[in-house]
Design a protein around this motif. Structure first.
Motif, PDB file in Angstrom:
ATOM      1  N   MET A  60       0.815  -1.208   0.000  1.00  0.00           N
ATOM      2  CA  MET A  60       0.000   0.000   0.000  1.00  0.00           C
ATOM      3  C   MET A  60       0.853   1.266   0.000  1.00  0.00           C
ATOM      4  O   MET A  60       0.526   2.249  -0.682  1.00  0.00           O
ATOM      5  CB  MET A  60      -0.936  -0.004   1.209  1.00  0.00           C
ATOM      6  N   LEU A  61       1.965   1.275   0.747  1.00  0.00           N
ATOM      7  CA  LEU A  61       2.857   2.430   0.726  1.00  0.00           C
ATOM      8  C   LEU A  61       3.396   2.672  -0.681  1.00  0.00           C
ATOM      9  O   LEU A  61       3.477   3.824  -1.139  1.00  0.00           O
ATOM     10  CB  LEU A  61       4.012   2.219   1.708  1.00  0.00           C
ATOM     11  N   LYS A  62       3.757   1.599  -1.357  1.00  0.00           N
ATOM     12  CA  LYS A  62       4.278   1.740  -2.718  1.00  0.00           C
ATOM     13  C   LYS A  62       3.228   2.348  -3.638  1.00  0.00           C
ATOM     14  O   LYS A  62       3.510   3.288  -4.396  1.00  0.00           O
ATOM     15  CB  LYS A  62       4.712   0.382  -3.258  1.00  0.00           C
ATOM     16  N   HIS A  63       1.990   1.849  -3.566  1.00  0.00           N
ATOM     17  CA  HIS A  63       0.953   2.328  -4.476  1.00  0.00           C
ATOM     18  C   HIS A  63       0.497   3.742  -4.122  1.00  0.00           C
ATOM     19  O   HIS A  63       0.116   4.507  -5.016  1.00  0.00           O
ATOM     20  CB  HIS A  63      -0.215   1.343  -4.498  1.00  0.00           C
ATOM     21  N   LEU A  65      -3.277   0.380  10.033  1.00  0.00           N
ATOM     22  CA  LEU A  65      -2.451   1.148   9.106  1.00  0.00           C
ATOM     23  C   LEU A  65      -2.868   0.870   7.663  1.00  0.00           C
ATOM     24  O   LEU A  65      -2.961   1.793   6.840  1.00  0.00           O
ATOM     25  CB  LEU A  65      -0.976   0.816   9.325  1.00  0.00           C
ATOM     26  N   THR A  66      -3.143  -0.383   7.346  1.00  0.00           N
ATOM     27  CA  THR A  66      -3.608  -0.722   6.002  1.00  0.00           C
ATOM     28  C   THR A  66      -4.927  -0.029   5.698  1.00  0.00           C
ATOM     29  O   THR A  66      -5.140   0.496   4.597  1.00  0.00           O
ATOM     30  CB  THR A  66      -3.767  -2.244   5.854  1.00  0.00           C
ATOM     31  N   HIS A  67      -5.821  -0.023   6.676  1.00  0.00           N
ATOM     32  CA  HIS A  67      -7.123   0.651   6.531  1.00  0.00           C
ATOM     33  C   HIS A  67      -6.924   2.117   6.148  1.00  0.00           C
ATOM     34  O   HIS A  67      -7.531   2.616   5.186  1.00  0.00           O
ATOM     35  CB  HIS A  67      -7.877   0.533   7.857  1.00  0.00           C
ATOM     36  N   GLU A  68      -6.063   2.809   6.876  1.00  0.00           N
ATOM     37  CA  GLU A  68      -5.866   4.244   6.609  1.00  0.00           C
ATOM     38  C   GLU A  68      -5.135   4.460   5.286  1.00  0.00           C
ATOM     39  O   GLU A  68      -5.370   5.461   4.599  1.00  0.00           O
ATOM     40  CB  GLU A  68      -5.105   4.899   7.760  1.00  0.00           C
ATOM     41  N   PRO A 121      -5.933  -1.244  -4.949  1.00  0.00           N
ATOM     42  CA  PRO A 121      -4.962  -1.674  -5.966  1.00  0.00           C
ATOM     43  C   PRO A 121      -4.614  -3.161  -5.921  1.00  0.00           C
ATOM     44  O   PRO A 121      -3.735  -3.593  -6.645  1.00  0.00           O
ATOM     45  CB  PRO A 121      -3.727  -0.842  -5.624  1.00  0.00           C
ATOM     46  N   PHE A 122      -5.289  -3.954  -5.079  1.00  0.00           N
ATOM     47  CA  PHE A 122      -5.073  -5.403  -5.059  1.00  0.00           C
ATOM     48  C   PHE A 122      -5.806  -6.045  -6.239  1.00  0.00           C
ATOM     49  O   PHE A 122      -6.845  -5.545  -6.683  1.00  0.00           O
ATOM     50  CB  PHE A 122      -5.604  -6.014  -3.751  1.00  0.00           C
TER      51      PHE A 122
END
Length: 267
Positions: free
Chosen positions: A98-101, A164-167, A262-263
């Protein structure tokens, strides 16, 4: 006279298009930003962003009214939170993804969020801050300040990973989609990003719901996502009632539930 290639052109051949070169540079920048050092500096002793200006955060006791024991506990919670945050940014596949995207998308037009180099987390592509929160939340996302992790609300590092993934899903959605008006004012857009964040983050996995004493023999994931998205929309100051939140979530559920970007898919 032929111009010699610049240093940034070295990986390319003459046949590579300009669009390919721009895409390559964006990917290289994204991976460079994700090279988190094994021991990133902890910043608990620095002044935190003014998250306490929000209505929910005003429920917290001001620092000036806290005892020495409470301040020591806050410092310990903050150090643990920042340690877990940096470990997840380095080691967690879903957080790294997620950080990458997020880093591959430009900030939304008119964004006032500080750039990574001017934030408290220059090693991350978006500001991610630890701070104490009331019992009603575990994290938050702000278009102006980035991501908040509630340092006193996490039961485990896995719990923080989900939050963190949620946010990060909210951060990606704000960069990827354009609501009708400002984020938060468009209740349908708010409902959609909450549905996606609940569905993609792990917030609604069976063992998490079991600890909340909410489980179903069929369609457990859907029931959890719908319930938690409704609660989030109902907390929006622009939402008049829980009934309006339920109606808005129901209106967009069938279109937003299958959207896993983005998954490619979820498991």
């Amino acid at each position: 006279m032929t111009r010699p290639p610049a240093a940034s052109d070295a990986p390319f051949s003459d046949s590579d298009s300009a669009s390919f070169r721009r895409s390559f540079e964006r990917w290289r920048t994204a991976f460079t930003q994700l090279a988190v050092p094994a021991t990133s500096p902890l910043r608990c002793d620095q002044q935190q962003p003014t998250w306490d200006q929000g209505t929910i955060m005003q429920e917290m006791k001001p620092d000036t009214e806290k005892s020495d024991a409470e301040r020591k506990r806050d410092a310990a919670d903050c150090k643990r939170c920042e340690k877990w945050r940096d470990e997840l940014a380095r080691d967690s596949p879903i957080v790294r993804f997620m950080l990458k995207h997020v880093s591959l998308l430009p900030p939304p037009p008119g964004s006032t969020m500080p750039s990574p180099e001017h934030s408290q987390t220059p090693h991350l592509p978006i500001p991610i801050t630890c701070a104490p929160c009331p019992p009603t939340m575990a994290g938050g996302y702000s278009s102006e300040m980035g991501i908040l992790l509630c340092q006193n609300r996490f039961m485990s590092r896995r719990h923080m990973e989900d939050a963190l993934t949620h946010e990060l899903v909210h951060a990606w959605d704000e960069r990827r989609f354009k609501p009708k008006g400002a984020w938060g004012e468009d209740l349908r857009a708010h409902a959609c990003t909450e549905i996606r964040a609940e569905n993609l983050s792990g917030d609604c996995r069976f063992n998490r719901e079991f600890t909340r004493r909410n489980w179903h023999f069929t369609k457990q994931q859907q029931a959890c996502v719908r319930r938690r998205a409704t609660l989030s929309v109902a907390a929006n100051p622009n939402c008049k009632s829980k009934e309006e939140a339920e109606r808005v979530v129901n209106e967009v559920f069938e279109s937003c539930w299958p959207d896993t970007r983005p998954f490619d898919e979820i498991y």
